[in-house]
Design a protein around this motif. Structure first.
Motif, PDB file in Angstrom:
ATOM      1  N   ARG A 148       0.820  -1.214   0.000  1.00 29.14           N
ATOM      2  CA  ARG A 148       0.000   0.000   0.000  1.00 29.14           C
ATOM      3  C   ARG A 148       0.849   1.257   0.000  1.00 29.14           C
ATOM      4  O   ARG A 148       1.698   1.469   0.857  1.00 29.14           O
ATOM      5  CB  ARG A 148      -0.904   0.035   1.243  1.00 29.14           C
ATOM      6  N   ASP A 177       0.440   5.735  -0.598  1.00 28.37           N
ATOM      7  CA  ASP A 177      -0.460   6.757  -0.071  1.00 28.37           C
ATOM      8  C   ASP A 177      -1.003   7.651  -1.175  1.00 28.37           C
ATOM      9  O   ASP A 177      -0.339   7.889  -2.188  1.00 28.37           O
ATOM     10  CB  ASP A 177       0.276   7.647   0.940  1.00 28.37           C
ATOM     11  N   SER A 178      -2.187   8.168  -0.942  1.00 30.97           N
ATOM     12  CA  SER A 178      -2.767   9.207  -1.788  1.00 30.97           C
ATOM     13  C   SER A 178      -3.394  10.255  -0.883  1.00 30.97           C
ATOM     14  O   SER A 178      -3.774   9.958   0.249  1.00 30.97           O
ATOM     15  CB  SER A 178      -3.832   8.628  -2.726  1.00 30.97           C
ATOM     16  N   ILE A 194      -7.227   5.359  -5.449  1.00 37.15           N
ATOM     17  CA  ILE A 194      -7.713   4.902  -4.154  1.00 37.15           C
ATOM     18  C   ILE A 194      -8.849   3.890  -4.278  1.00 37.15           C
ATOM     19  O   ILE A 194      -9.392   3.438  -3.261  1.00 37.15           O
ATOM     20  CB  ILE A 194      -8.151   6.085  -3.269  1.00 37.15           C
ATOM     21  N   ASN A 216      -3.095   2.114  -3.519  1.00 38.18           N
ATOM     22  CA  ASN A 216      -2.977   3.336  -2.719  1.00 38.18           C
ATOM     23  C   ASN A 216      -4.183   3.518  -1.819  1.00 38.18           C
ATOM     24  O   ASN A 216      -5.311   3.188  -2.199  1.00 38.18           O
ATOM     25  CB  ASN A 216      -2.836   4.565  -3.621  1.00 38.18           C
ATOM     26  N   GLY A 217      -3.932   4.061  -0.636  1.00 38.82           N
ATOM     27  CA  GLY A 217      -5.014   4.407   0.270  1.00 38.82           C
ATOM     28  C   GLY A 217      -5.104   5.913   0.420  1.00 38.82           C
ATOM     29  O   GLY A 217      -4.120   6.630   0.240  1.00 38.82           O
ATOM     30  N   LEU A 218      -6.278   6.394   0.762  1.00 40.70           N
ATOM     31  CA  LEU A 218      -6.502   7.828   0.956  1.00 40.70           C
ATOM     32  C   LEU A 218      -6.341   8.175   2.432  1.00 40.70           C
ATOM     33  O   LEU A 218      -7.023   7.610   3.300  1.00 40.70           O
ATOM     34  CB  LEU A 218      -7.909   8.217   0.501  1.00 40.70           C
ATOM     35  N   LYS A 229     -10.215   2.583  -0.468  1.00 39.36           N
ATOM     36  CA  LYS A 229      -9.201   2.297   0.549  1.00 39.36           C
ATOM     37  C   LYS A 229      -8.849   3.568   1.322  1.00 39.36           C
ATOM     38  O   LYS A 229      -8.467   4.574   0.722  1.00 39.36           O
ATOM     39  CB  LYS A 229      -7.951   1.718  -0.114  1.00 39.36           C
TER      40      LYS A 229
END
Length: 262
Positions: free
Chosen positions: A162, A164-165, A179, A190-192, A220
């Motif tokens: 994972r 990041d965003s 995301i 990517n996760g928010l 995510k």
């Protein structure tokens, strides 16, 4: 002479095309453990705020939320924190890796090399968590710092990575394609970030939930501490409950990160 250059050009095109196909096949083709598409949301928490996470067991249970906890510095966990994590795991949550020392992968590999990063940051993290009784199969990059080269190596150790965003000025959250998981077998996702300092509002999250529901995708999200401090890397229990209620409103199933592919 022209024929020679034409042949060289064609060979270059073929080589580049083959390299691209190889890359997309490795990262984007249907993974053999891919699940059928469903409207879902995935929420994770980074670092080592174990007592604060544990304090919200009742909230998670109330809304049938299964979270992923990405642990950093596992060697520094107290015996009480380990027992808390084991209780969270018994509740259905996932305990995963966030690195041995929470280093920036890009900076570290540039200075020390990829092999040193694996030997000093990844393997110790996995072994430490295993020694404590956990089996980490997913990994979150500290600071979201990654590259294709690092991804390629870490996928030998984890099923899913994972990055990041963040909320982008001029775009609504539902426009951030990275995301959303489309159940296409991707293993680098990517996760928010939704902490207090992220600028993400409940309205933003509802927009993302609506897209996930309409297109059978998984949205995510990630945060860090859970408290009322309004610190940059924290989210309040009240905000979490509003998010969980919104997920129910849009009939999103809660899944862990490993639940996306295993």
């Amino acid at each position: 002479m022209k024929a020679k250059y034409l042949l060289l050009f064609l060979l270059t095109v073929v080589v580049l095309a083959a390299a691209w196909v190889g890359y997309t096949k490795y990262f984007n083709s249907a993974y053999k453990y891919a699940k059928p598409a469903q409207a879902a949301f995935v929420i994770s928490f980074d670092d080592q705020y174990v007592a604060e996470w544990y304090a919200q067991r009742a909230l998670f249970a109330k809304y049938n939320v299964e979270a992923t906890f990405f642990i950093t510095n596992p060697d520094s966990l107290t015996s009480d924190e380990v027992e808390m994590l084991k209780a969270l795991e018994r509740d259905g949550h996932e305990i995963a890796s966030h690195g041995a020392k929470h280093v920036n992968a890009l900076n570290y590999t540039e200075e020390h090399g990829l092999e040193a990063y694996i030997q000093n940051e990844i393997i110790p993290s996995v072994k430490s968590l295993q020694k404590l009784g956990f089996t980490p199969v997913t990994f979150a990059y500290p600071y979201g710092a990654n590259s294709r080269t690092i991804d390629h190596e870490l996928l030998k150790y984890f099923y899913l990575l994972r990055g990041d965003s963040w909320k982008v000025k001029g775009k609504t959250v539902d426009e951030l394609d990275k995301i959303f998981y489309r159940y296409d077998g991707r293993r680098v996702i990517n996760g928010l970030g939704i902490d207090h300092g992220s600028g993400v509002t409940l309205e933003d999250i509802e927009q993302a939930f609506k897209r996930a529901a309409e297109h059978k995708q998984a949205i995510k999200l990630y945060a860090h501490a859970i408290n009322n401090s309004k610190a940059t890397y924290s989210i309040s229990p009240e905000m979490l409950e509003k998010i969980f209620k919104a997920a129910q409103k849009y009939q999103l199933t809660s899944v862990t990160f490993k639940g996306l592919i295993l």
